[in-house]
Scaffold this active site. Structure first.
Site, PDB file in Angstrom:
ATOM      1  N   CYS A 122      36.082  37.470  37.734  1.00 43.38           N
ATOM      2  CA  CYS A 122      36.679  36.151  37.536  1.00 43.38           C
ATOM      3  C   CYS A 122      36.128  35.500  36.269  1.00 43.38           C
ATOM      4  CB  CYS A 122      36.504  35.295  38.777  1.00 43.38           C
ATOM      5  SG  CYS A 122      37.650  33.885  38.821  1.00 43.38           S
ATOM      6  N   HIS A 222      38.625  38.718  42.896  1.00 51.05           N
ATOM      7  CA  HIS A 222      37.325  38.702  43.580  1.00 51.05           C
ATOM      8  C   HIS A 222      37.199  39.913  44.515  1.00 51.05           C
ATOM      9  CE1 HIS A 222      35.649  34.792  42.368  1.00 51.05           C
ATOM     10  NE2 HIS A 222      36.913  34.472  42.179  1.00 51.05           N
ATOM     11  N   GLU A 224      34.577  41.220  45.665  1.00 52.54           N
ATOM     12  CA  GLU A 224      33.507  41.033  46.655  1.00 52.54           C
ATOM     13  C   GLU A 224      34.018  40.431  47.953  1.00 52.54           C
ATOM     14  OE1 GLU A 224      33.834  36.951  44.871  1.00 52.54           O
ATOM     15  OE2 GLU A 224      34.038  39.018  44.153  1.00 52.54           O
TER      16      GLU A 224
END
Length: 247
Positions: A122, A222, A224
């Protein structure tokens, strides 16, 4: 520096952190912190995390930090200062976090100089692009006419992106990706030495990479947030465990 014996030594991955006002119990104070999803994503992929909070640093100290790492993750967070790419701030651009900008730009510049494997996430993708002389769309709804890339309220959404063939990202993820997104800015003019590696149907660049590097991949989404799909973090850890020229 990197051992090829994965049983004796997990690669050390530096992960940048936030520096914001934070509350914990009776305390309300400026604090360096990071959502645990980043840490868990790296450790599940086989790395050991070292947190890298924003801080003043001289070139010699910075070199020592980078020398202690096998890989680097630039995480999400507040918008990059538009002055770094020659623009005035949009009304909806975040107040600059110049301490974090200074730290992360310096870290990344040195990491690229020594060909350290890097994963940008990001904001991290935007830092990479701006460092290489590129620019950003400061408020994406002005460009695409909708807000699905950032719904607000901490609610992630998903977009489909086509992955460019013959890129490192294609080798990792295949021809397409369902990206978990929360960004109101995006890459505009591409920085020097970078290529677009994933783009949505309305033209938003969702990933870039540096093809001449050992491993420099940066995504606007994202990863994660999806612990069930460790491929990007696993690719970083693999690159961090292997010395040599870019694949």
């Amino acid at each position: 520096m990197v051992s090829n014996d994965s049983e004796s030594r997990r690669p050390v991955i530096g992960v940048t952190t936030y520096l914001e006002q934070a509350s914990c119990g009776v305390w309300d104070t400026p604090a360096s912190f990071l959502p645990n999803a980043y840490i868990e994503s790296v450790t599940r992929a086989g790395g050991t995390v070292v947190l890298l909070p924003p801080q003043p640093v001289d070139p010699a100290s910075l070199a020592r930090v980078i020398d202690g790492l096998d890989g680097l993750v630039l995480t999400g967070g507040k918008d990059v200062d538009p002055a770094r790419y020659g623009q005035s701030a949009h009304a909806l651009t975040d107040e600059p976090r110049r301490d974090r900008d200074a730290w992360e730009f310096a870290l990344l510049e040195h990491a690229l100089e020594v060909d350290l494997p890097v994963l940008g996430i990001c904001r991290g993708a935007q830092v990479l692009n701006v460092l290489r002389g590129g620019s950003l769309h400061q408020h994406l709804p002005d460009v695409v006419g909708h807000e699905r890339y950032q719904l607000g309220g901490g609610i992630f959404s998903t977009v489909e992106a086509e992955v460019a063939p013959a890129t490192r990202l294609a080798a990792i993820l295949g021809g397409s990706v369902t990206a978990t997104v929360y960004h109101h800015q995006a890459i505009d003019e591409l920085g020097a030495g970078l290529v677009r590696s994933a783009v949505t149907s309305d033209g938003v660049i969702e990933a870039i990479e540096a093809p001449d590097s050992r491993f420099v991949v940066a995504v606007q989404w994202h990863p994660e947030e999806d612990l069930a799909d460790p491929r990007l973090f696993a690719a970083l850890v693999t690159a961090a465990s292997t010395e040599g020229a870019p694949a």
